[in-house]
Design a protein around this motif. Structure first.
Motif, PDB file in Angstrom:
ATOM      1  N   ASP A 138     -43.941   8.781  39.277  1.00  0.00           N
ATOM      2  CA  ASP A 138     -43.984   7.313  39.323  1.00  0.00           C
ATOM      3  C   ASP A 138     -43.947   6.722  37.915  1.00  0.00           C
ATOM      4  OD1 ASP A 138     -44.051   7.182  42.077  1.00  0.00           O
ATOM      5  OD2 ASP A 138     -46.242   7.013  42.195  1.00  0.00           O
ATOM      6  N   GLN A 139     -44.689   7.327  37.004  1.00  0.00           N
ATOM      7  CA  GLN A 139     -44.710   6.841  35.626  1.00  0.00           C
ATOM      8  C   GLN A 139     -43.330   7.033  34.971  1.00  0.00           C
ATOM      9  OE1 GLN A 139     -47.137   8.812  32.582  1.00  0.00           O
ATOM     10  NE2 GLN A 139     -48.065   6.832  32.160  1.00  0.00           N
ATOM     11  N   LYS A 140     -42.684   8.147  35.260  1.00  0.00           N
ATOM     12  CA  LYS A 140     -41.346   8.417  34.731  1.00  0.00           C
ATOM     13  C   LYS A 140     -40.360   7.364  35.236  1.00  0.00           C
ATOM     14  CE  LYS A 140     -37.734  11.960  34.765  1.00  0.00           C
ATOM     15  NZ  LYS A 140     -37.368  13.325  35.125  1.00  0.00           N
ATOM     16  N   ARG A 141     -40.379   7.094  36.538  1.00  0.00           N
ATOM     17  CA  ARG A 141     -39.491   6.080  37.120  1.00  0.00           C
ATOM     18  C   ARG A 141     -39.811   4.691  36.572  1.00  0.00           C
ATOM     19  NH1 ARG A 141     -40.068   9.132  41.926  1.00  0.00           N
ATOM     20  NH2 ARG A 141     -41.805   7.820  42.528  1.00  0.00           N
ATOM     21  N   SER A 142     -41.096   4.411  36.403  1.00  0.00           N
ATOM     22  CA  SER A 142     -41.501   3.111  35.884  1.00  0.00           C
ATOM     23  C   SER A 142     -40.972   2.897  34.467  1.00  0.00           C
ATOM     24  CB  SER A 142     -43.026   2.990  35.915  1.00  0.00           C
ATOM     25  OG  SER A 142     -43.430   1.748  35.411  1.00  0.00           O
ATOM     26  N   ALA A 143     -41.028   3.938  33.651  1.00  0.00           N
ATOM     27  CA  ALA A 143     -40.516   3.836  32.282  1.00  0.00           C
ATOM     28  C   ALA A 143     -39.028   3.501  32.301  1.00  0.00           C
ATOM     29  CB  ALA A 143     -40.751   5.146  31.531  1.00  0.00           C
ATOM     30  N   GLU A 144     -38.285   4.141  33.188  1.00  0.00           N
ATOM     31  CA  GLU A 144     -36.849   3.862  33.299  1.00  0.00           C
ATOM     32  C   GLU A 144     -36.605   2.428  33.762  1.00  0.00           C
ATOM     33  OE1 GLU A 144     -32.897   5.523  35.649  1.00  0.00           O
ATOM     34  OE2 GLU A 144     -34.677   6.792  35.524  1.00  0.00           O
ATOM     35  N   THR A 145     -37.370   1.985  34.747  1.00  0.00           N
ATOM     36  CA  THR A 145     -37.223   0.621  35.271  1.00  0.00           C
ATOM     37  C   THR A 145     -37.509  -0.409  34.191  1.00  0.00           C
ATOM     38  OG1 THR A 145     -37.815   1.358  37.497  1.00  0.00           O
ATOM     39  CG2 THR A 145     -38.051  -1.001  37.023  1.00  0.00           C
ATOM     40  N   ILE A 146     -38.569  -0.176  33.428  1.00  0.00           N
ATOM     41  CA  ILE A 146     -38.926  -1.105  32.346  1.00  0.00           C
ATOM     42  C   ILE A 146     -37.805  -1.151  31.311  1.00  0.00           C
ATOM     43  CG2 ILE A 146     -40.503  -1.473  30.401  1.00  0.00           C
ATOM     44  CD1 ILE A 146     -42.730  -0.341  32.278  1.00  0.00           C
ATOM     45  N   ALA A 147     -37.301   0.015  30.919  1.00  0.00           N
ATOM     46  CA  ALA A 147     -36.235   0.068  29.913  1.00  0.00           C
ATOM     47  C   ALA A 147     -34.978  -0.648  30.411  1.00  0.00           C
ATOM     48  CB  ALA A 147     -35.920   1.517  29.554  1.00  0.00           C
ATOM     49  N   LYS A 148     -34.628  -0.455  31.677  1.00  0.00           N
ATOM     50  CA  LYS A 148     -33.438  -1.112  32.242  1.00  0.00           C
ATOM     51  C   LYS A 148     -33.587  -2.628  32.260  1.00  0.00           C
ATOM     52  CE  LYS A 148     -31.653   2.583  35.186  1.00  0.00           C
ATOM     53  NZ  LYS A 148     -31.461   3.054  36.577  1.00  0.00           N
ATOM     54  N   GLY A 149     -34.821  -3.113  32.302  1.00  0.00           N
ATOM     55  CA  GLY A 149     -35.072  -4.543  32.356  1.00  0.00           C
ATOM     56  C   GLY A 149     -34.990  -5.248  31.011  1.00  0.00           C
ATOM     57  N   VAL A 150     -34.847  -4.499  29.937  1.00  0.00           N
ATOM     58  CA  VAL A 150     -34.775  -5.097  28.601  1.00  0.00           C
ATOM     59  C   VAL A 150     -33.351  -5.601  28.357  1.00  0.00           C
ATOM     60  CG1 VAL A 150     -34.955  -4.626  26.124  1.00  0.00           C
ATOM     61  CG2 VAL A 150     -36.647  -3.672  27.702  1.00  0.00           C
ATOM     62  N   SER A 151     -33.253  -6.840  27.930  1.00  0.00           N
ATOM     63  CA  SER A 151     -31.955  -7.458  27.655  1.00  0.00           C
ATOM     64  C   SER A 151     -31.219  -6.667  26.573  1.00  0.00           C
ATOM     65  CB  SER A 151     -32.159  -8.897  27.202  1.00  0.00           C
ATOM     66  OG  SER A 151     -30.925  -9.494  26.910  1.00  0.00           O
ATOM     67  N   GLY A 152     -29.956  -6.372  26.838  1.00  0.00           N
ATOM     68  CA  GLY A 152     -29.147  -5.629  25.866  1.00  0.00           C
ATOM     69  C   GLY A 152     -28.988  -4.157  26.201  1.00  0.00           C
ATOM     70  N   VAL A 153     -29.827  -3.645  27.098  1.00  0.00           N
ATOM     71  CA  VAL A 153     -29.715  -2.248  27.506  1.00  0.00           C
ATOM     72  C   VAL A 153     -28.565  -2.146  28.502  1.00  0.00           C
ATOM     73  CG1 VAL A 153     -30.851  -0.349  28.725  1.00  0.00           C
ATOM     74  CG2 VAL A 153     -32.155  -1.735  27.113  1.00  0.00           C
ATOM     75  N   VAL A 154     -27.587  -1.282  28.188  1.00  0.00           N
ATOM     76  CA  VAL A 154     -26.441  -1.126  29.079  1.00  0.00           C
ATOM     77  C   VAL A 154     -26.579   0.090  29.985  1.00  0.00           C
ATOM     78  CG1 VAL A 154     -24.843  -2.365  27.569  1.00  0.00           C
ATOM     79  CG2 VAL A 154     -25.093   0.100  27.320  1.00  0.00           C
ATOM     80  N   ALA A 155     -27.389   1.070  29.575  1.00  0.00           N
ATOM     81  CA  ALA A 155     -27.618   2.274  30.384  1.00  0.00           C
ATOM     82  C   ALA A 155     -28.889   2.952  29.891  1.00  0.00           C
ATOM     83  CB  ALA A 155     -26.445   3.231  30.281  1.00  0.00           C
ATOM     84  N   VAL A 156     -29.518   3.715  30.787  1.00  0.00           N
ATOM     85  CA  VAL A 156     -30.725   4.457  30.427  1.00  0.00           C
ATOM     86  C   VAL A 156     -30.549   5.904  30.855  1.00  0.00           C
ATOM     87  CG1 VAL A 156     -33.208   4.722  30.804  1.00  0.00           C
ATOM     88  CG2 VAL A 156     -32.223   2.436  30.646  1.00  0.00           C
ATOM     89  N   GLU A 157     -30.778   6.813  29.910  1.00  0.00           N
ATOM     90  CA  GLU A 157     -30.820   8.241  30.215  1.00  0.00           C
ATOM     91  C   GLU A 157     -32.281   8.647  30.190  1.00  0.00           C
ATOM     92  OE1 GLU A 157     -29.746  12.496  28.209  1.00  0.00           O
ATOM     93  OE2 GLU A 157     -28.384  10.845  27.810  1.00  0.00           O
ATOM     94  N   ASN A 158     -32.804   9.003  31.341  1.00  0.00           N
ATOM     95  CA  ASN A 158     -34.223   9.330  31.462  1.00  0.00           C
ATOM     96  C   ASN A 158     -34.403  10.841  31.356  1.00  0.00           C
ATOM     97  OD1 ASN A 158     -36.905   9.606  32.079  1.00  0.00           O
ATOM     98  ND2 ASN A 158     -36.874   8.155  33.768  1.00  0.00           N
ATOM     99  N   SER A 159     -34.776  11.309  30.166  1.00  0.00           N
ATOM    100  CA  SER A 159     -35.009  12.731  29.926  1.00  0.00           C
ATOM    101  C   SER A 159     -36.497  13.039  29.806  1.00  0.00           C
ATOM    102  CB  SER A 159     -34.285  13.168  28.643  1.00  0.00           C
ATOM    103  OG  SER A 159     -32.908  12.967  28.778  1.00  0.00           O
ATOM    104  N   ILE A 160     -37.324  12.201  30.408  1.00  0.00           N
ATOM    105  CA  ILE A 160     -38.774  12.391  30.349  1.00  0.00           C
ATOM    106  C   ILE A 160     -39.145  13.590  31.214  1.00  0.00           C
ATOM    107  CG2 ILE A 160     -41.011  11.384  30.930  1.00  0.00           C
ATOM    108  CD1 ILE A 160     -39.744   8.621  30.425  1.00  0.00           C
ATOM    109  N   SER A 161     -40.002  14.442  30.693  1.00  0.00           N
ATOM    110  CA  SER A 161     -40.521  15.592  31.433  1.00  0.00           C
ATOM    111  C   SER A 161     -41.909  15.270  31.963  1.00  0.00           C
ATOM    112  CB  SER A 161     -40.596  16.815  30.518  1.00  0.00           C
ATOM    113  OG  SER A 161     -39.328  17.158  30.038  1.00  0.00           O
ATOM    114  N   LEU A 162     -42.280  15.931  33.032  1.00  0.00           N
ATOM    115  CA  LEU A 162     -43.614  15.737  33.592  1.00  0.00           C
ATOM    116  C   LEU A 162     -44.581  16.737  32.979  1.00  0.00           C
ATOM    117  CD1 LEU A 162     -42.801  15.189  37.365  1.00  0.00           C
ATOM    118  CD2 LEU A 162     -43.263  13.486  35.620  1.00  0.00           C
ATOM    119  N   LYS A 163     -45.768  16.248  32.637  1.00  0.00           N
ATOM    120  CA  LYS A 163     -46.827  17.146  32.165  1.00  0.00           C
ATOM    121  C   LYS A 163     -47.320  17.945  33.340  1.00  0.00           C
ATOM    122  CE  LYS A 163     -48.608  14.268  28.423  1.00  0.00           C
ATOM    123  NZ  LYS A 163     -49.772  13.575  27.893  1.00  0.00           N
ATOM    124  N   ARG A 164     -47.534  19.196  33.164  1.00  0.00           N
ATOM    125  CA  ARG A 164     -48.029  20.061  34.242  1.00  0.00           C
ATOM    126  C   ARG A 164     -49.432  20.489  33.948  1.00  0.00           C
ATOM    127  NH1 ARG A 164     -44.546  19.135  38.231  1.00  0.00           N
ATOM    128  NH2 ARG A 164     -42.460  19.257  37.480  1.00  0.00           N
TER     129      ARG A 164
END
Length: 107
Positions: free
Chosen positions: A81-107
């Motif tokens: 959820d936190q990973k998806r949220s980070a992507e959603t927030i980044a996509k919402g920033v004006s000027g962002v044309v694409a987001v590559e989400n390479s965030i890994s989950l802590k285990r």
């Protein structure tokens, strides 16, 4: 027989070498003008600020990089959820044309 084997090996190595050179030539240079660099730096800062302003999540282990309007997120999140949220927030920033989400989950 030995000559045919050597000729086959030489031909194969030659083709492999030619393939490597051809593949290397197809890459575009990853360059930016000074103005593009400034825009990307500002965009990186805006995404980081958006993360800091997020009421639900803080992202201390996520790094942000921008290149020509494309934002790459890397680092670690504690949940999907936190990973998806980070992507959603980044996509919402004006000027962002694409987001590559390479965030890994802590285990």
């Amino acid at each position: 027989m030995k000559t045919i084997r050597l000729l086959t090996i030489a031909t194969t190595l030659g083709l492999l070498g030619l393939n490597a050179v051809t593949i290397g030539c197809n890459r575009e240079a990853a360059t930016r003008t000074d103005a593009e660099q400034q825009v990307d730096d500002a965009l990186t800062g805006q995404v980081k600020t958006a993360f800091g302003n997020s009421p639900a999540f803080k992202f201390p282990d996520v790094q942000v990089a921008a290149f020509k309007g494309k934002v790459q997120l890397s680092g670690f999140a504690v949940s999907e959820d936190q990973k998806r949220s980070a992507e959603t927030i980044a996509k919402g920033v004006s000027g962002v044309v694409a987001v590559e989400n390479s965030i890994s989950l802590k285990r």
